[in-house]
Write an enzyme that holds these catalytic residues in place. Structure first.
Site, PDB file in Angstrom:
ATOM      1  N   ASP A  51      -7.944  -5.442   0.113  1.00 38.36           N
ATOM      2  CA  ASP A  51      -8.440  -6.253  -0.991  1.00 38.36           C
ATOM      3  C   ASP A  51      -8.054  -7.710  -0.897  1.00 38.36           C
ATOM      4  OD1 ASP A  51      -9.713  -4.169  -2.283  1.00 38.36           O
ATOM      5  OD2 ASP A  51      -7.824  -3.469  -3.119  1.00 38.36           O
ATOM      6  N   HIS A  53       0.851  -1.185   0.000  1.00 37.37           N
ATOM      7  CA  HIS A  53       0.000   0.000   0.000  1.00 37.37           C
ATOM      8  C   HIS A  53       0.889   1.237   0.000  1.00 37.37           C
ATOM      9  CE1 HIS A  53      -3.148   2.827   1.141  1.00 37.37           C
ATOM     10  NE2 HIS A  53      -3.978   1.913   0.677  1.00 37.37           N
TER      11      HIS A  53
HETATM   12  N1  CMC Z   1       4.173  -7.562  -4.778  1.00 39.27           N
HETATM   13  C1  CMC Z   1       5.519  -7.572  -4.944  1.00 39.27           C
HETATM   14  N2  CMC Z   1       6.306  -6.477  -4.814  1.00 39.27           N
HETATM   15  C2  CMC Z   1       5.687  -5.312  -4.532  1.00 39.27           C
HETATM   16  C3  CMC Z   1       4.288  -5.214  -4.341  1.00 39.27           C
HETATM   17  C4  CMC Z   1       3.535  -6.407  -4.476  1.00 39.27           C
HETATM   18  N3  CMC Z   1       2.204  -6.377  -4.320  1.00 39.27           N
HETATM   19  N4  CMC Z   1       3.944  -3.941  -4.060  1.00 39.27           N
HETATM   20  C5  CMC Z   1       5.086  -3.230  -4.072  1.00 39.27           C
HETATM   21  N5  CMC Z   1       6.143  -4.063  -4.353  1.00 39.27           N
HETATM   22  C6  CMC Z   1       7.551  -3.671  -4.405  1.00 39.27           C
HETATM   23  C7  CMC Z   1       7.854  -2.917  -5.702  1.00 39.27           C
HETATM   24  O1  CMC Z   1       8.289  -3.791  -6.718  1.00 39.27           O
HETATM   25  C8  CMC Z   1       8.925  -1.961  -5.247  1.00 39.27           C
HETATM   26  O2  CMC Z   1      10.131  -2.671  -5.213  1.00 39.27           O
HETATM   27  P1  CMC Z   1      11.539  -1.890  -5.524  1.00 39.27           P
HETATM   28  O3  CMC Z   1      11.657  -0.837  -4.469  1.00 39.27           O
HETATM   29  O4  CMC Z   1      12.559  -2.964  -5.436  1.00 39.27           O
HETATM   30  O5  CMC Z   1      11.382  -1.310  -6.905  1.00 39.27           O
HETATM   31  C9  CMC Z   1       8.538  -1.615  -3.808  1.00 39.27           C
HETATM   32  O6  CMC Z   1       7.766  -2.744  -3.345  1.00 39.27           O
HETATM   33  C10 CMC Z   1       7.710  -0.339  -3.670  1.00 39.27           C
HETATM   34  O7  CMC Z   1       6.614  -0.430  -4.584  1.00 39.27           O
HETATM   35  P2  CMC Z   1       5.953   0.835  -5.308  1.00 39.27           P
HETATM   36  O8  CMC Z   1       5.197   0.353  -6.499  1.00 39.27           O
HETATM   37  O9  CMC Z   1       6.992   1.891  -5.522  1.00 39.27           O
HETATM   38  O10 CMC Z   1       4.964   1.329  -4.166  1.00 39.27           O
HETATM   39  P3  CMC Z   1       3.715   2.257  -4.368  1.00 39.27           P
HETATM   40  O11 CMC Z   1       3.466   2.912  -3.072  1.00 39.27           O
HETATM   41  O12 CMC Z   1       3.887   3.140  -5.566  1.00 39.27           O
HETATM   42  O13 CMC Z   1       2.552   1.207  -4.731  1.00 39.27           O
HETATM   43  C11 CMC Z   1       0.715  -0.250  -4.616  1.00 39.27           C
HETATM   44  C12 CMC Z   1       1.537   0.808  -3.873  1.00 39.27           C
HETATM   45  C13 CMC Z   1      -0.551  -0.558  -3.798  1.00 39.27           C
HETATM   46  C14 CMC Z   1       0.265   0.293  -5.990  1.00 39.27           C
HETATM   47  C15 CMC Z   1       1.562  -1.532  -4.806  1.00 39.27           C
HETATM   48  O14 CMC Z   1       1.955  -2.039  -3.550  1.00 39.27           O
HETATM   49  C16 CMC Z   1       0.839  -2.612  -5.612  1.00 39.27           C
HETATM   50  O15 CMC Z   1       0.890  -2.589  -6.852  1.00 39.27           O
HETATM   51  N6  CMC Z   1       0.157  -3.579  -4.921  1.00 39.27           N
HETATM   52  C17 CMC Z   1      -0.640  -4.583  -5.598  1.00 39.27           C
HETATM   53  C18 CMC Z   1      -1.986  -3.980  -5.986  1.00 39.27           C
HETATM   54  C19 CMC Z   1      -2.912  -3.793  -4.803  1.00 39.27           C
HETATM   55  O16 CMC Z   1      -3.095  -4.683  -3.989  1.00 39.27           O
HETATM   56  N7  CMC Z   1      -3.561  -2.606  -4.747  1.00 39.27           N
HETATM   57  C20 CMC Z   1      -4.576  -2.308  -3.732  1.00 39.27           C
HETATM   58  C21 CMC Z   1      -4.218  -1.180  -2.837  1.00 39.27           C
HETATM   59  S1  CMC Z   1      -5.279  -1.109  -1.388  1.00 39.27           S
HETATM   60  C22 CMC Z   1      -6.858  -0.721  -2.013  1.00 39.27           C
HETATM   61  C23 CMC Z   1      -6.949   0.685  -2.439  1.00 39.27           C
HETATM   62  O17 CMC Z   1      -6.865   1.572  -1.578  1.00 39.27           O
HETATM   63  O18 CMC Z   1      -7.153   0.926  -3.630  1.00 39.27           O
END
Ligand code: CMC
Length: 427
Positions: A362, A305
Site C-alpha cells: 500500500d 506486515h
Molecule cells: N509504524 C510504526 N510502528 C509499527 C508499525 C507501523 N506501521 N507497524 C507495526 N509497528 C510496531 C508496533 O507498534 C509493535 O511495536 P511493539 O512491539 O513495540 O509493541 C510492533 O511493530 C509489532 O506490531 P503489531 O501491530 O503487533 O504487528 P501486527 O503483525 O499485528 O500488525 C500491521 C501488522 C500491518 C497491522 C501493522 O504493521 C500496521 O498497523 N501497519 C500500518 C497499516 C498498514 O500499512 N496496513 C497494510 C498491510 S499490507 C496490505 C494488506 O494486506 O492489507
C-alpha cells in the site's frame, strides 16, 4: 513420513500428526486436542494457526516471497495479465491461448449489472464512502442470484465466481460516477477488462474515451499485485462467512467490510493521506518520531506486515511501477519524493530495522492511483475489485474441500461464573 508432534499437558503426553506442506512450515494437526486433553489452544489474531489447507498462494514472509500457484508475483506482474492471473488462481494452471480467450470472453459477457441495481445507488448519500456503497451493492447482488446459486454444484459456483469478477469493475466505477454526479456508463465488452473499467470510470457518454495504454498496463499490474494474498483478514472473513453455506455474493460483501479497515486494505488510502500530510521531506523526522512514540497511536501507514518480515515483494514492483507511470505521464509528484525519502530514512532507523518494518504494497500504490486520477476514497475499492478473484478462488477451494466444516472458534472465557438472577428492586 513426518514424525508426529508430542504435546505434554500436565503429566500426560499425546502424539499429534505433523502435516507437511509442499513448502513452508509443517503444521501440527490438533483437531483431536480438545477431545483428548479437555483444553483449547489460544491464538488471538491466528499468528500460529493454519485455518485451512490451500494450494492457491504461498508466502514466505521472512524471505519476502509470494507465489500464486507456484509462480512468483514479480514474474506474473511483469509478464502476465490480470485475466490470466485470475484464471490461474481459479483453475490452478496458466491457461492455454484458447482457454484464456474463452475465459476473457466469458468474463466480458457478465460485466453488466441488473438495471434495477442502479436504483440502489440512488439510496446512498452522494458523499458515501465507495466501500460503504460496495458493502451494500455487492451484498444486494445476492438478492438477484440467490435462487440460481446452488453452491454444492461446482458449475454454479464457477458462474457465481465469473459474475463477481466481471461485475466488480462495473460496480466500482458506478460508485465513483455516483460520487461525482456523472451518469453511469455501460460496459464496453470489446475493451480489455482493465480498459473497460477505466472507461466506465473516467469516460462520459458525451465523448469517445480512448484508453491510455500506459495507464491500462499500470492498472492491470496493480490488479495483479492485489489479486490474492493467502489467508489474510478479508479472505478469512469470506471463508468464515462461506463456511456456513451462505450465498457467495453476501460472503464477498463480508470480505469487503473487512478489507475496508485501515490495518488491511484501507491502508492505501491512509498511506497517501499521510504522505500528503507530511507534505515535505523536511517534516519526515517529526513523523518518524511520532511513529516510534509509544504514547502516540500514530503508525507509518503502508509500513509493516503481519507476515512479511522482509521487503513486501509487491511493494518492490509497485515502486518501479510508480516511477514508470509518473515518468510516462510526465507528472512530477512531490508525494513520491516524500515516499522515497520516508522509506530511505525508515529503512535505516534501528526502530524499523529491529521490528522488521518494511514498506508494504500500500505504500506506493496510492502514488500511482493518485497520478492516474483516482480520489483517495476510491483506493480501497480498487483493492476490493482486484481481490475479488482471490476471494472467489479461496471460497471455491473451501467449498470443494472434503474437510471443510463451519468455522467455529472457541474462547478462553474470563467472564463471571454462574450466579443467580436478582430482581431489579433487590440489586
Ligand atoms: N509504524 C510504526 N510502528 C509499527 C508499525 C507501523 N506501521 N507497524 C507495526 N509497528 C510496531 C508496533 O507498534 C509493535 O511495536 P511493539 O512491539 O513495540 O509493541 C510492533 O511493530 C509489532 O506490531 P503489531 O501491530 O503487533 O504487528 P501486527 O503483525 O499485528 O500488525 C500491521 C501488522 C500491518 C497491522 C501493522 O504493521 C500496521 O498497523 N501497519 C500500518 C497499516 C498498514 O500499512 N496496513 C497494510 C498491510 S499490507 C496490505 C494488506 O494486506 O492489507
Amino acid at each position: 513420513m513426518t514424525e508426529p508432534t508430542t504435546i505434554k499437558t500436565g503429566s500426560t503426553e499425546k502424539k499429534y500428526p505433523t502435516l507437511p506442506g509442499t513448502v513452508g512450515p509443517d503444521v501440527v494437526d490438533i483437531r483431536k486436542f480438545y477431545a483428548e486433553t479437555g483444553m483449547f489452544t489460544y491464538d488471538p489474531g491466528f499468528t500460529s494457526t493454519a485455518s485451512c489447507q490451500s494450494a492457491i498462494t504461498y508466502i514466505d514472509g521472512d524471505a519476502g516471497i509470494l507465489l500464486h500457484r507456484g509462480y512468483p508475483i514479480d514474474q506474473l506482474a511483469e509478464r502476465s495479465s490480470f485475466m490470466e492471473v485470475s484464471y490461474l488462481l481459479l483453475h490452478g494452471e496458466l491457461p492455454g491461448e484458447k482457454e484464456l480467450a474463452d475465459f476473457t470472453w466469458t468474463i466480458s459477457r457478465h460485466t453488466m449489472v441488473h438495471e434495477q441495481l442502479s436504483t440502489f445507488y440512488r439510496g446512498f448519500r452522494r458523499d458515501a464512502h465507495p466501500m460503504a456503497i460496495l458493502c451494500g451493492v455487492v451484498g444486494a447482488l445476492s438478492s438477484f442470484y440467490h435462487d440460481s446459486t446452488d453452491i454444492t454444484d461446482a458449475k454454479q459456483r464457477m458462474i457465481a465466481s465469473h459474475r463477481l469478477i466481471a461485475k466488480m469493475p462495473t460496480l466500482v466505477a458506478m460508485a465513483f460516477k455516483y460520487s461525482v454526479g456523472q451518469p453511469f456508463l455501460y460496459p464496453q465488452n470489446d475493451l480489455s477488462y482493465t480498459g473497460n473499467f477505466l472507461r466506465m470510470t473516467f469516460g462520459v457518454p458525451a465523448e469517445k474515451y480512448d484508453v491510455n495504454p500506459i495507464i491500462e498496463a499500470a492498472m492491470d499490474k496493480i490488479f495483479i499485485l492485489h489479486a490474492d494474498h493467502e489467508q489474510n483478514a478479508s479472505t478469512s472473513t469470506v471463508r468464515l462467512a462461506g463456511s456456513s453455506g451462505a450465498n457467495p455474493f453476501a460472503c464477498m460483501a463480508a470480505g469487503i467490510a473487512c478489507l475496508w479497515g485501515p490495518a488491511h486494505g484501507g491502508a492505501n488510502e491512509a498511506a497517501l493521506n499521510m504522505l500528503r500530510e507530511i507534505g515535505d521531506v523536511k517534516r519526515i523526522p517529526e513523523y518518524i518520531a511520532r511513529a516510534k512514540d509509544k504514547n502516540d497511536p500514530f503508525r507509518l501507514m503502508g509500513f509493516g506486515h503481519r507476515v512479511y518480515k522482509n521487503f513486501d515483494p509487491r511493494a518492490k514492483v509497485m515502486k518501479t511501477t510508480a516511477d514508470e507511470v509518473l515518468r510516462e505521464l510526465n507528472i512530477s509528484d512531490p508525494v513520491l519524493d516524500v515516499a522515497k525519502e520516508l522509506e530511505h530514512i525508515a529503512l535505516n532507523d534501528p526502530y524499523f530495522i529491529d521490528k522488521k518494518l518494511y514498506p508494504n504494497v500500500d505504500f506506493y500504490s496510492g502514488v500511482i492511483l493518485n497520478a492516474i486520477g483516482f480520489p483517495t476514497e476510491m483506493f480501497t475499492a480498487l483493492f476490493a475489485l482486484a481481490r475479488t478473484v482471490g476471494w472467489v478462488a479461496q471460497w471455491n477451494e473451501m467449498i470443494s474441500d472434503p474437510e471443510q466444516k463451519i468455522g467455529r472458534p472457541r474462547q478462553l472465557y474470563v467472564g463471571a461464573t454462574q450466579r443467580d438472577y436478582v430482581p431489579v428492586g433487590s440489586r
